[in-house]
Design an enzyme around this catalytic site. Structure first.
Site, short mmCIF file in Angstrom:
data_model
loop_
_atom_site.label_atom_id
_atom_site.label_comp_id
_atom_site.label_asym_id
_atom_site.label_seq_id
_atom_site.Cartn_x
_atom_site.Cartn_y
_atom_site.Cartn_z
N TRP A 30 -0.40 -5.17 -1.82
CA TRP A 30 -0.99 -4.60 -1.39
C TRP A 30 -1.18 -3.19 -0.45
CZ3 TRP A 30 -0.41 -3.86 3.50
CH2 TRP A 30 -1.85 -3.39 4.84
N HIS A 31 1.11 -3.22 -0.43
CA HIS A 31 1.11 -2.60 0.00
C HIS A 31 1.06 -0.80 -0.39
CE1 HIS A 31 2.76 -4.93 3.11
NE2 HIS A 31 2.71 -3.71 3.66
N GLY A 32 0.60 -1.57 -1.68
CA GLY A 32 0.96 -0.08 -2.88
C GLY A 32 1.36 -0.15 -3.93
N PHE A 50 -0.76 3.20 2.34
CA PHE A 50 -0.68 1.71 2.28
C PHE A 50 -2.35 1.69 2.18
CE2 PHE A 50 3.29 1.31 4.17
CZ PHE A 50 4.66 1.65 2.24
#
Length: 471
Positions: free
Chosen positions: A330-332, A471
Site C-alpha cells: 500500500w505504501h508504494g 504513498f
C-alpha cells in the site's frame, strides 16, 4: 498545496471566514463550502487530477447508494463490484509502473505499451481516498454507519460522500477516515463551539514536528543516497539512519496533528494517528501506536474478514503476514515496500509464537523499547532507499566501514539536536505515568507551546512536501 506554505495560509483563512459566516444561506451550505474548498485544494497544483477524484466520489456514491437500495440478494454483488472498483483504481495508477517494469520482457509488451504503463502519474492521496471508499461500502453493508439513506436522495448522498472523501485536512495523507465515525458528524457547526486550545495545540505541535524537526533533518538525510553513502563511516551511517527514523516520525506525525487541528477548527473530530510509537516494547504495540488509522483499517477491513485469530494459530500467522505484506505494498510501487511489510509481518508472527499470551503492553522494558526501535529504524531504510540493492549496500557499508573515522561536524550535531526533540517528545509521554506529571505539566504547558511557536518562526528548515505524499 502544502500546509506549510503561504498559499495554504491564505486559503485556510478565506475558507474559515466563509464557512462561519452567520447568514442562514452559508450555515445551510457549510458542507458545500468545504467540498468546493477541498476540490480547489486538491486541484491547486495538478487540476486534471481533480477529474479522477470526482470520478471516484461519483462511483463510490453510486455503489454505496445501491448497497442500501437494491434487494438483499444482490447486495453482496454490488459490494464486491464497489470494492473491486476501488482496488482496481488504486492498482492501475499505483502499480502499473512496477508491474510493467517487472513483467515487460515476460509479457513481450511493446515499447509503447510498456512506456505508457511506466509513465502513469501517481495521483496524490489516491491510497487514502480509495481506502475511504472501501470503508464507506463496508460500513454501509454492515450497517455500522448512520447515513439516513431511507430519507435521502442520491443528490444528498453524493454531497455527503464527496465531503467524506475530499475533506481537505485529511485528503492528501490521512488520517484515513471511517464512514461510520465521520458521517454522524455532518451537521451545522458554530463558531462559538470551536475548541480553540485543543485545535491550536495540535496545529502548533504539528508544524513544530514538521517544519523545525523533520525539515531540518531532511536537509541532512538527503545525503543517504547511493553511491554517496558508500564512503561514510559506520558511525556516520548509523547516525544518519537514526536521523531518518526521527525525521519520518516527525514528518508524518506532524502532518496528522495539523490535519486533526484543522478539522477541529472546522468542527470535525479526526482520529488520532500517532500515539508515541517509539516507546513501544513490542511490534504489536508499535502497530497500535504508528499510523493508527491505517492499522485499524487493515484490522477492520482485511484482517478480521480473513478470519483474524478465530480460525486457529496457523491461520492467524498467515493472516498477520498477508495483512502486513499488503500494508507494505500500500505504501508504494516498489518491491522494497513489499519486503518492508513482509519483515513486519514476520516480526509479528515470531513475537506471537514466542510470547503468545505472555505479552503485557502495560509493562515496559528498556530492552524491549530499544529492540523494537532499532529493528524498525533499520527497516525504515526501505522507505529512504526504494531500490533494495541500495538498502543492502547501505547495511554492508555499516559493517565494512567500521575502520573509517567518525566525522563530527555541524550535520552530525544537527541530527543529534533535532533528533533529541523527538526523544523528548516521547519522554514527556512517559512522564505521564509518574507522580511528577501533575506538578510539571501545568507549569510547562504554555512555555512549551510558546517555545515551539518561536522555533517555527526562526528555525524552520527548507519547506518540503510531506514524506507520506508519495504513498
Amino acid at each position: 498545496m502544502l500546509f506549510n506554505s503561504y498559499a495554504f495560509l491564505i486559503f485556510m483563512i478565506v475558507t474559515f471566514i466563509v464557512y462561519y459566516l452567520p447568514w442562514s444561506f452559508f450555515k445551510k451550505n457549510q458542507i458545500y463550502t468545504l467540498i468546493i474548498a477541498s476540490f480547489f485544494f486538491y486541484a491547486y497544483e495538478r487540476p486534471l487530477l481533480l477529474l479522477l477524484l470526482v470520478f471516484s466520489v461519483l462511483i463510490n456514491s453510486i455503489f454505496s447508494f445501491s448497497v442500501y437500495k437494491v434487494k438483499k440478494q444482490h447486495v453482496k454483488k454490488i459490494l464486491l463490484f464497489g470494492v473491486m472498483f476501488n482496488i482496481s483504481l488504486l492498482a492501475f495508477f499505483k502499480y502499473s509502473p512496477l508491474i510493467a517494469s517487472s513483467l515487460a520482457g515476460d509479457l513481450s509488451l511493446n515499447n509503447g505499451v510498456a512506456h505508457f504503463l511506466m509513465t502513469i502519474p501517481l495521483p496524490i492521496g489516491i491510497s487514502f481516498y480509495t481506502f475511504e471508499g472501501v470503508s464507506l461500502l463496508m460500513d454501509l453493508y454492515k450497517g455500522k454507519t448512520i447515513l439516513n439513506l431511507q430519507t435521502s436522495s442520491f443528490t444528498e448522498h453524493f454531497k455527503k460522500t464527496a465531503f467524506f472523501i475530499s475533506f481537505f485536512p485529511h485528503l492528501i495523507a490521512g488520517p484515513i477516515l471511517k464512514a461510520r465515525e465521520f458521517y454522524p458528524q455532518m451537521e451545522t457547526k458554530y463558531f462559538q463551539d470551536i475548541k480553540w486550545s485543543n485545535a491550536f495545540k495540535k496545529i502548533i505541535l504539528g508544524f513544530f514536528l514538521k517544519m523545525v524537526l523533520a525539515d531540518n533533518l531532511n536537509e541532512i538525510t538527503a545525503t543517504m543516497q547511493y553511491p554517496f553513502f558508500l564512503g561514510f563511516s559506520t558511525g556516520n551511517l548509523v547516525l544518519l539512519l537514526l536521523g531518518y527514523s526521527m525525521q519520518i516520525f516527525a514528518d508524518f506525525a506532524g502532518y496528522s496533528l495539523i490535519a486533526i487541528g484543522l478539522g477541529a477548527l472546522l468542527g470535525y473530530n479526526l482520529p488520532d494517528n500517532f500515539n508515541f510509537p517509539y516507546i513501544s516494547s513490542s511490534f504489536s504495540e508499535f502497530w497500535r501506536r504508528w499510523h493508527i488509522s491505517l492499522s485499524t483499517w487493515l484490522r477492520d477491513y482485511l484482517y478480521i474478514p480473513l478470519g483474524g485469530s478465530r480460525k486457529g494459530e496457523f491461520r492467524t500467522y498467515i493472516n498477520l503476514f498477508i495483512v502486513m505484506f499488503l500494508g507494505g505494498l500500500w505504501h508504494g510501487a516498489a518491491w522494497s515496500y513489499a519486503i518492508w511489510g513482509s519483515m513486519h509481518g514476520l516480526a509479528l508472527m515470531i513475537e506471537r509464537f514466542i510470547l503468545k499470551d505472555k505479552l503485557d503492553h502495560n509493562k515496559r522494558s528498556a530492552f524491549g523499547i530499544a529492540y523494537v526501535f532499532i529493528t524498525i529504524t533499520i527497516l525504515w531504510l526501505m522507505f529512504k532507499l526504494t531500490n533494495f540493492s541500495h538498502v543492502l549496500a547501505y547495511l554492508k557499508a555499516i559493517y565494512t566501514n567500521i575502520h573509517l573515522p567518525f566525522k563530527l561536524g555541524m550535520d552530525q550535531i544537527s541530527i543529534i539536536a533535532y533528533g533529541l526533540g523527538v526523544v523528548v517528545y516521547h519522554a514527556f509521554y512517559l512522564l505521564k505515568d509518574t507522580n511528577l506529571y501533575p506538578k510539571v505539566y501545568p507549569k510547562l504547558d504554555v512555555i512549551t507551546y510558546g517555545c515551539m511557536l518561536f522555533f517555527i518562526m526562526v528555525n524552520s528548515g527548507s519547506a518540503g512536501a510531506f514524506i507520506y505524499f508519495q504513498f
